[in-house]
Write an enzyme that holds these catalytic residues in place. Structure first.
Site, PDB file in Angstrom:
ATOM      1  CE  LYS A  83      -3.555  -0.514  -0.418  1.00 45.24           C
ATOM      2  NZ  LYS A  83      -4.208  -0.873  -1.717  1.00 45.24           N
ATOM      3  N   GLY A  84       2.051   1.145  -0.539  1.00 45.83           N
ATOM      4  CA  GLY A  84       2.921   2.317  -0.615  1.00 45.83           C
ATOM      5  C   GLY A  84       2.900   2.979  -1.981  1.00 45.83           C
ATOM      6  N   GLY A  85       2.515   2.207  -3.008  1.00 45.86           N
ATOM      7  CA  GLY A  85       2.510   2.721  -4.374  1.00 45.86           C
ATOM      8  C   GLY A  85       3.341   1.867  -5.307  1.00 45.86           C
ATOM      9  CB  THR A  86       4.748  -1.572  -4.984  1.00 50.80           C
ATOM     10  OG1 THR A  86       3.515  -2.251  -4.676  1.00 50.80           O
ATOM     11  CG2 THR A  86       5.502  -1.300  -3.698  1.00 50.80           C
ATOM     12  NE  ARG A 116      -0.410   6.176   1.070  1.00 49.83           N
ATOM     13  CZ  ARG A 116      -1.532   5.575   0.713  1.00 49.83           C
ATOM     14  NH1 ARG A 116      -1.534   4.251   0.500  1.00 49.83           N
ATOM     15  NH2 ARG A 116      -2.648   6.264   0.569  1.00 49.83           N
ATOM     16  CB  SER A 163      -4.027   2.653   2.478  1.00 50.61           C
ATOM     17  OG  SER A 163      -4.208   2.155   1.178  1.00 50.61           O
ATOM     18  NE  ARG A 174     -10.423  -1.521  -2.319  1.00 50.57           N
ATOM     19  CZ  ARG A 174      -9.326  -2.235  -2.455  1.00 50.57           C
ATOM     20  NH1 ARG A 174      -8.194  -1.814  -1.931  1.00 50.57           N
ATOM     21  NH2 ARG A 174      -9.349  -3.388  -3.103  1.00 50.57           N
ATOM     22  CB  THR A 175     -13.507   6.530  -0.279  1.00 47.86           C
ATOM     23  OG1 THR A 175     -13.695   7.072  -1.588  1.00 47.86           O
ATOM     24  CG2 THR A 175     -13.800   7.594   0.762  1.00 47.86           C
ATOM     25  CG  HIS A 176      -8.239   5.867   3.269  1.00 48.47           C
ATOM     26  ND1 HIS A 176      -7.006   6.381   3.602  1.00 48.47           N
ATOM     27  CD2 HIS A 176      -8.013   4.985   2.260  1.00 48.47           C
ATOM     28  CE1 HIS A 176      -6.067   5.846   2.823  1.00 48.47           C
ATOM     29  NE2 HIS A 176      -6.666   5.000   1.998  1.00 48.47           N
TER      30      HIS A 176
END
Length: 344
Positions: free
Chosen positions: A101-104, A182, A190, A309-311
């Site tokens: 969930k960091g952007g990988t 992140r 996230s 996605r909306t948290h």
């Protein structure tokens, strides 16, 4: 007497048959030579060049170290290239090892635009879940590459897997590693949001965060919290890899300035800066950048619905307690990496 001699000559096998015409003999010799070359180069190109097919436990050749020029893969002979298709399968020279969930996924999709990067789409999970399958299995998952191209894969769980650093080092000590990090509080939320989308009946974020909410004791055994203690995990990697061999990409800057972060990544990999601002546009609906043209396509491409996605709304007191918890670990991480990521 002459008649008897003629009858003898008519006996099958009594004398060799007449010699074949010269052209036919040359044709047969050419066919035999081609078949011999076919068998020779087939073995040389597809067997001897496979480090993954070496005896189990033997290590493949080491890659060049950080700062050293990357050795070009051995060129395929024309016949071998013909037999094996375009290029050959190689073990990865670079791996995106984290974090979840960091952007990988975004980083990998952006990198695949580069003509000199070939990457596996799915996460192999070799160094954490499938290591017993062996390097030959792992290598077979890789895409074919030509001379000068880089083979890559990404599996974000490697960063928190205790055995992964030693295993990757055993494969090739010169492997370049990329970690997308992140804000650990945002990352934890996230992470929870992703789990919630699959299991709607799980407890609330707040209840999972604490061992005891009254005392404020954070439950570090919960993976969503534990992953964000980056300094602790990095210590394990530094036992096997020098810090200069690991690139730390900011997940926040990957959103706000994708071309800038991709520039750093391309430099780190020794690639020409081909991916620039012209490759991106910002999708306001999703809240992150998308590609104007994806790899192998002329159409714009955004990451799927599972991204962005909306948290859920989280109690701000809990958020602040998490920020206080992570602050000393973040400070240590900044010192270890030489980078200030700007997390509160």
């Amino acid at each position: 007497m002459g008649q008897r001699l003629n009858r003898c000559l008519d006996v099958p096998g009594a004398l060799p048959p007449p010699l074949l015409p010269l052209k036919r003999r040359l044709l047969l010799l050419s066919i035999m030579l081609f078949l011999w070359l076919y068998m020779f180069y087939s073995c040389a190109g597809s067997c001897a060049a496979l480090p993954g097919l070496a005896p189990r436990g033997s290590a493949p050749p080491e890659e060049s170290g950080p700062g050293e020029p990357r050795a070009a893969p051995a060129a395929l002979s024309p016949i071998s290239a013909f037999l094996n298709g375009s290029g050959s399968k190689r073990l990865p020279q670079a791996i995106i090892i984290g974090v979840k969930k960091g952007g990988t996924r975004a980083l990998l999709e952006f990198l695949r635009v580069h003509p000199d990067v070939r990457a596996v789409g799915a996460e192999p999970h070799f160094f954490d879940r499938n290591y017993e399958r062996g390097l030959a299995w792992y290598r077979d998952l890789m895409p074919r590459t030509l001379e000068g191209q880089i083979t890559m894969e990404k599996t974000p769980s490697y960063f928190v897997t205790k055995e992964a650093p030693a295993r990757i080092s055993s494969m090739a000590k010169g492997t370049k590693l990329i970690v997308v990090v992140r804000d650990p509080v945002t990352r934890a939320i996230s992470d929870y949001t992703q789990t919630l989308s699959k299991k709607p009946d799980i407890p609330t974020f707040e209840s999972l965060t604490f061992k005891n909410r009254t005392t404020g004791l954070i439950d570090t055994s919960w993976s969503a919290i534990q992953i964000g203690i980056y300094a602790k995990h990095l210590e394990n990697w530094l036992l096997y890899f020098p810090i200069g061999q690991i690139l730390f990409v900011s997940g926040e800057r990957l959103i706000s300035d994708p071309a800038g972060e991709l520039g750093r990544v391309q430099d780190f990999l020794g690639l020409k800066r081909i991916i620039t601002d012209k490759h991106f546009y910002f999708n306001k609906t999703k809240g992150f950048p998308c590609l104007k043209k994806a790899e192998g396509s002329s159409k714009p491409h955004c990451l799927g619905k599972t991204k962005g996605r909306t948290h859920p709304d989280i109690d701000q007191e809990v958020v602040q307690r998490l920020r206080d918890f992570y602050r000393p670990f973040n400070m240590k991480f900044y010192q270890m990496t030489g980078q200030d990521f700007g997390w509160d």
